[in-house]
Design an enzyme around this catalytic site. Structure first.
Site, PDB file in Angstrom:
ATOM      1  CD  GLN A   1      -3.103  -0.829  -0.095  1.00  0.00           C
ATOM      2  OE1 GLN A   1      -2.844  -0.076  -1.038  1.00  0.00           O
ATOM      3  NE2 GLN A   1      -4.240  -1.501  -0.017  1.00  0.00           N
TER       4      GLN A   1
ATOM      5  CE  LYS B   1      13.444  -0.248  -1.014  1.00  0.00           C
ATOM      6  NZ  LYS B   1      14.724  -0.845  -1.485  1.00  0.00           N
TER       7      LYS B   1
ATOM      8  CD  GLU C   1       3.471  -9.243   3.280  1.00  0.00           C
ATOM      9  OE1 GLU C   1       3.580  -8.314   2.442  1.00  0.00           O
ATOM     10  OE2 GLU C   1       2.919 -10.323   3.041  1.00  0.00           O
TER      11      GLU C   1
END
Lengths: 329, 419, 293, 154
Positions: A89, A283, A287
């Site tokens: 996102q 970026k 995760e």
């Protein structure tokens, strides 16, 4: 006896869906009082995308963070945002937001250019003001600009959509461009293993992440810290027990996630690496935050007791079993 | 303008919704309340693989306060959901494929009544052979969970000449790594409320994926997408576990049928059993390097159990394959991967999509190589690290923002300071 | 949750009379941390629920004539914060300290922990090592028994439906005694005990062990005294070497208790570490070398 | 089922309610008093999202029956800020970035509050122990602990 060990591990993580289009979009409107409505599809599940989008929009428009109100993830109000997954996102909705803001800014610049008599490309939008990069005494406030917009019957609206530059992967060899950009990280963990009870205590974790650009350090750190502790759970505590298709431990008293007493001391390091593709080079970190802590903890256990564990989680039972095998050798 | 000249980017501003959260005012799905609202519940299978012989909800329907019981035949649209492959029914029609499959829905005036109604539903199954292992799933004579094969996905990645490269290596390490099934354990269990008003279905849901939810709800109800509104409300964590459809289609279906708002809040147990889990994976890896520490070749064979439905399985396998050699320049790579359907709990998206599993493998291998070569593990990584200009195994040349080395150096420096 | 009537007596007499009226189907809750869950999950049903937590008279810790008397409604937090328990009954203090979470320690009571006879209870292990006695009352009268006799096996107790456990008492440890409790769990908080080990040792003026009460919890169905270990210890000097000499005995005992259980491999090994920690704490209490740093 | 009458003090106000005896405190607070800051994450007293302060001590309201709080003083997050003025912990939780998804936040703040009421200068270990009954899956606890430490300094 307690034995200490230290381990290092790294990771890379492609941002966005693998070898697939995965666009997101945003709508924006700068209102006549200089407050802004940003409508973005991206779902904030606690990671902080709403805040990041507001920061991106504010920066692009030259307004303050407080000026931006975000409506997110309401399918009758906001355009497609895609999933909040794949750490995508900030890169994708972030770019969409920036593009939407830029479109609105285009109209604003046209009007400001006429008023200030400065070419559009020389205008700087910053801190609720618009001025010439050549002569910053030639300036107007955003309020004045919006009054000017009103006079000319112009509205400052924008729509932006962004799809990362990837290609489909070859079905035979998987050749292609799976992701537009990658985040990187390295984690170093220190553990203490009780060789009598097999308990592994994760003491300290250093985790350094190349996020391209940090939109908000505290939120990036928050992702890293949460990821490290989830990684600790992955490495030494957690496992879904199931047999005959039935999950035996679906509750918190039986599926153990780390508590505040289990969490290690965490030192997050935010690394910024110049890049073109993200909104201001950002970026993703959601995760990546988790990933390297798992192998780093496993490596630290190996450093402490000399066992290369190839199965997770590393439980006290596993530790004692392997130490026993060592003794026999 | 120089990069550091930002006014808002890089500022640790206080997040937008922080105030409402510290005041306890932020509204999560379970906090929503509407006039005339009913509560929904799901009757779920307790067996992993079976055809339904008989289902009888007449006693439940007779209970005062029960508004309706719905089964697959009450679905006006398509009885198929799923983010990538539409292989999961909204309510079981042909057969049960896992423990926890949704068979019937009930709406009633109180949560307690919902429980009573669920207790009164009766079911008989024709049991089918359940498949719990990858080995059994791949056997020719095993029952097929979907269609004609239990292979859910198969991937092959190849670049360079792997066999020739291994022949030139001074050191080769081989290990088989396995990772467990994990649960997201977001603290807020799945929940949502649906309303049906002015021909618009509105679903207030705890979700990571509102626009996908819209298409599945519209599909199940047979409505155009613009008559379905998904509002993602404050969501209590997801980590990938709230990407699949949870309560959305069920509450939408109930609200559509009875014309009243319906709320469904899963218990912790139901939430954990039904939502997708992390794929348990096995990775057999062979990594070779020359004595100077340059990695020459990587070969990986991996298997994963995707459980009863695909969910994000296709994304997990692809990502695991692409990432499994790690952030290193490896000129020769061969990866084969097979994911299979079983009657185990459904695996899907969880923070990292197969990369945590893959990283456990490639980092285990890197540390093993470092040990063999008696090299510092950070040195070994620096030597092989991605940089601008690196060609990765898919043939992509990295041209933008590769900060791997910087993370190695920064982590080492910080560790020196604090450990 | 199924339906029931709810009573909240303010006095013991009131509570006992309620129990005798409803004894056919009654649940007693003190903190409620176990029973309310069972009621909520419909695993447990009763027509009457009697909440005894408002009986203020049952919440005390007192030492009278060399006997420590603990009211059954004392919470784990009460006991952890009680200076006497903290300084003089370390085994019980530790058992309370490591229960669940702050929230559970604030609600859960020692009486409930003992009366529920859960396999995973921490305090029963410690109380057995203290050779405690439980006091049971009913409208008809009062009886007392050793806590070891109270447990009749497999989650069952001698408690009758019309009885309340009102007090637990034990002889105050003397200057020549030390006690310790070690809990092995799977993480640091909110955890169920994997092995609990409670020890009370007495020494004579020559540092020879004159009395040993050793109890292991969470291995068998209920906490068990370990007579062979006690026998080994009595008559030996209280030293690190003595303790090391019985480590393997612990291992064998655990193996013999649960030879076919999947966890036996781990428990028989880790019990040695648990014993080590427990005895180290004893050495420390006796200010002897080899104890905890 | 016969209703029972329960009187207690909720967020500094004496209240009385007629309710069913099989209602848990968490449900009573949420449904009857609108205190929806009290969250249910597990229903078994493990996650701590339903924590309230009862007579100065944190307890899990999902393990309590409504009748059990008769005569007690209960504080929920709704009762922490006074006349619009935030409690110090509410401020530091925002400033430290201790809030992510926010589901554990109410219980977490209340556990921290109960700690500071008893022990205004806890050590880091004491903070960790006081928060050990409140699970958080987002933050790794680091910034939550920091927020409590910031509140101590103020």
């Amino acid at each position: 006896m307690k034995k200490r060990g230290r381990g290092v591990a790294s990771m890379w993580y492609g941002i966005g869906n693998t070898g697939l289009p995965n666009p997101a979009a945003a709508f924006i409107e700068v209102l006549s009082d200089t407050s802004v409505n940003l409508m973005v599809g991206c779902a904030d599940i606690g990671q902080g995308s709403t805040t990041a989008m507001a920061q991106i929009a504010a920066e692009e428009l030259g307004l303050d963070y407080e000026d931006i109100h975000v409506t997110s993830a309401d399918t009758m109000v906001t355009p497609e945002g895609g999933a909040t997954s794949a750490s995508r996102q900030t890169l994708i909705s972030g770019n969409a937001t920036k593009l939407a803001a830029r479109q609105a800014k285009g109209t604003l610049a046209e009007v400001a250019s006429g008023f200030l008599n400065v070419p559009e490309e020389d205008l700087i939008f910053r801190n609720r003001e618009i001025y010439s990069c050549k002569d910053n005494s030639v300036r107007m406030t955003y309020k004045e600009l919006m009054a000017e917009m009103k006079k000319h019957g112009r509205l400052a609206v924008g729509a932006g959509a962004y799809n990362p530059k990837t290609t489909y992967l070859d079905p035979q060899t998987m050749a292609g461009i799976p992701y537009e950009v990658y985040s990187y990280a390295t984690t170093i963990a220190e553990v203490e293993v009780d060789t009598e009870t097999g308990e592994v205590e994760v003491l300290k974790v250093v985790s350094a992440h190349d996020v391209g650009r940090s939109i908000n350090d505290v939120m990036v750190e928050g992702q890293i810290e949460g990821g490290v502790v989830m990684g600790e759970g992955f490495a030494v505590f957690e496992k879904v027990e199931y047999s005959n298709g039935v999950i035996k431990n679906p509750i918190f008293s039986k599926y153990l996630i780390p508590t505040a007493m289990d969490a290690p001391d965490i030192y997050s390091v935010v690394v910024e690496c110049e890049g073109e593709c993200g909104a201001y080079g950002a970026k993703g970190v959601g995760e990546p935050a988790l990933i390297p802590s798992i192998p780093a903890i496993a490596a630290a256990v190996e450093d402490a007791i000399g066992v290369h564990f190839t199965s997770l989680p590393i439980t006290p039972t596993d530790v004692l079993r392997e130490l026993d095998k060592q003794k026999e050798r | 303008m120089s990069d550091r000249d930002f006014t808002v980017i890089g500022q640790s501003v206080i997040r937008k919704e922080a105030l409402s959260k510290v005041l306890g005012e932020a509204k999560f799905a379970a906090d929503y309340k509407f006039d005339g609202m009913l509560y929904g519940g799901v009757f779920r299978s307790t067996v992993p693989h079976a055809a339904i012989k008989r289902f009888d909800a007449s006693k439940a329907l007779a209970l005062p306060g029960v508004a309706c019981v719905l089964t697959a035949k009450d679905i006006p649209g398509k009885n198929k959901t799923g983010i990538i492959i539409k292989d999961e029914p909204c309510l079981v029609d042909d057969k049960v494929r896992r423990v926890g499959d949704a068979i019937a829905l009930v709406a009633a005036d109180t949560p307690e009544r919902v429980h009573e109604a669920l207790d009164l539903m009766e079911i008989e199954y024709d049991l089918l052979e359940p498949i719990f292992t990858i080995e059994r799933a791949l056997e020719e004579d095993s029952p097929k969970i979907h269609g004609t094969t239990n292979i859910h996905a198969k991937k092959h990645l190849e670049c360079g000449d792997v066999d020739a490269a291994f022949a030139k290596c001074d050191v080769i390490v081989e290990n088989t790594y396995s990772t467990q099934m994990l649960s997201h354990m977001f603290i807020e269990p799945d929940a949502g409320v649906a309303t049906y008003k002015d021909k618009i279905i509105t679903v207030y849901a705890s979700t990571q994926n509102p626009h996908y939810d819209r298409s599945d709800v519209a599909g199940v109800l047979g409505l155009p997408s613009n008559r379905v509104r998904i509002v993602q409300v404050t969501t209590g964590g997801g980590f990938g576990g709230k990407l699949d459809i949870s309560v959305q289609c069920h509450i939408a279906l109930l609200a559509y049928h009875i014309g009243k708002p319906v709320k469904m809040v899963r218990s912790r147990t139901e939430s954990t059993i039904v939502s997708a889990k992390r794929h348990p994976m096995t990775m057999r890896a062979k990594t070779g390097a020359t004595k100077d520490g340059k990695i020459q070749a990587v070969e990986v064979f991996m298997t994963g159990d995707t459980g009863a439905y695909a969910s994000y399985g296709p994304a997990v396998i692809t990502r695991a394959v692409v990432h499994c050699m790690g952030p290193y320049e490896v000129p020769n790579v061969r990866v084969d991967a097979v994911f299979v359907y079983t009657n185990n709990p459904m695996s899907g998206a969880m923070r990292g999509f197969g990369v945590p599993q893959a990283a456990y493998c490639h980092e285990g291998q890197m540390n093993a190589i470092a040990k063999e070569l008696k090299m510092d593990p950070i040195e070994l990584r620096l030597l092989n690290a991605h940089r601008i200009g690196t060609t990765i195994a898919t043939g992509q040349v990295l041209t933008d923002s590769v900060g791997f080395k910087e993370t190695l150096l920064a982590a080492a420096a910080k560790a020196k300071e604090v450990m | 949750m199924k339906e029931f009537s709810f009573f909240s007596p303010g006095t013991l007499d009131e509570a006992l009379s309620l129990l005798s009226q409803h004894k056919d189907s009654v649940s007693v809750i003190a903190g409620g941390t176990d029973i309310v869950l069972e009621l909520n999950e419909r695993a447990h049903t009763a027509q009457a629920v009697v909440d005894i937590s408002k009986i203020k008279d049952l919440r005390y810790v007192k030492v009278v004539d060399g006997v420590v008397r603990i009211g059954a409604l004392s919470t784990f937090t009460d006991l952890e914060n009680d200076p006497y328990i903290r300084d003089h009954v370390k085994s019980l203090y530790s058992a309370c300290y490591y229960v669940g979470s702050p929230q559970i320690r604030n609600l859960g009571t020692i009486g409930g922990n003992v009366a529920n006879a859960s396999v995973a209870g921490d305090t029963p292990t410690a109380l057995i090592s203290l050779d405690a006695t439980v006091v049971l009352r009913s409208a008809a009268g009062k009886r007392e028994m050793k806590i070891t006799d109270f447990y009749s096996g497999a989650g069952k107790t001698q408690l009758e439906k019309d009885e309340l456990l009102t007090e637990i008492y034990f002889d105050a440890p003397t200057e020549n005694m030390a006690t310790a409790y070690t809990k092995l769990g799977k993480r640091k908080a909110l955890v169920i005990v994997v092995i609990g080990l409670a020890v009370l040792l007495e020494r004579d003026c020559n540092n020879i062990c004159s009395k040993a009460q050793v109890v292991i919890g969470a291995v068998a169905r209920y906490p068990k005294r370990l007579p062979s270990i006690e026998h080994y210890l009595v008559g030996k000097p209280i030293t690190k070497e003595t303790f090391e000499g019985c480590r393997d005995m612990f291992s064998q005992i655990v193996y013999d208790m649960i030879p076919t259980r999947a966890s036996v491999g781990y428990k028989k090994e880790s019990v040695k570490g648990v014993a080590n920690k427990t005895f180290n704490s004893i050495l420390k209490d006796f200010s002897l070398s080899g104890g905890e740093e | 089922m016969e209703k029972i009458r329960v009187s207690f003090n909720l967020n500094n106000e004496d209240v009385t309610i007629e309710t069913f005896p099989n209602k848990r405190v968490v449900d009573m607070l949420r449904e009857d008093f609108g205190c929806t800051s009290v969250k249910e994450g597990c229903g078994e007293g493990e996650c701590g999202a339903c924590t309230v302060i009862r007579n100065g001590e944190p307890v899990t309201s999902c393990t309590m029956l409504a009748g059990q709080v008769a005569g007690d003083r209960i504080v929920t997050l709704e009762g922490l800020s006074k006349n619009g003025e935030l409690d110090i912990l509410q401020k530091t939780f925002m400033e430290a970035g201790a809030v992510q998804c926010g589901f554990c936040t109410p219980g977490m703040i209340l556990s921290a509050k109960a700690l500071l009421m008893k022990n205004p200068h806890p050590t880091r270990e004491e903070i960790r122990r006081a928060l050990s009954g409140n699970l958080c899956r987002c933050t790794g606890y680091t910034k939550i602990i920091k927020a409590v430490e910031m509140a101590i300094e103020e």
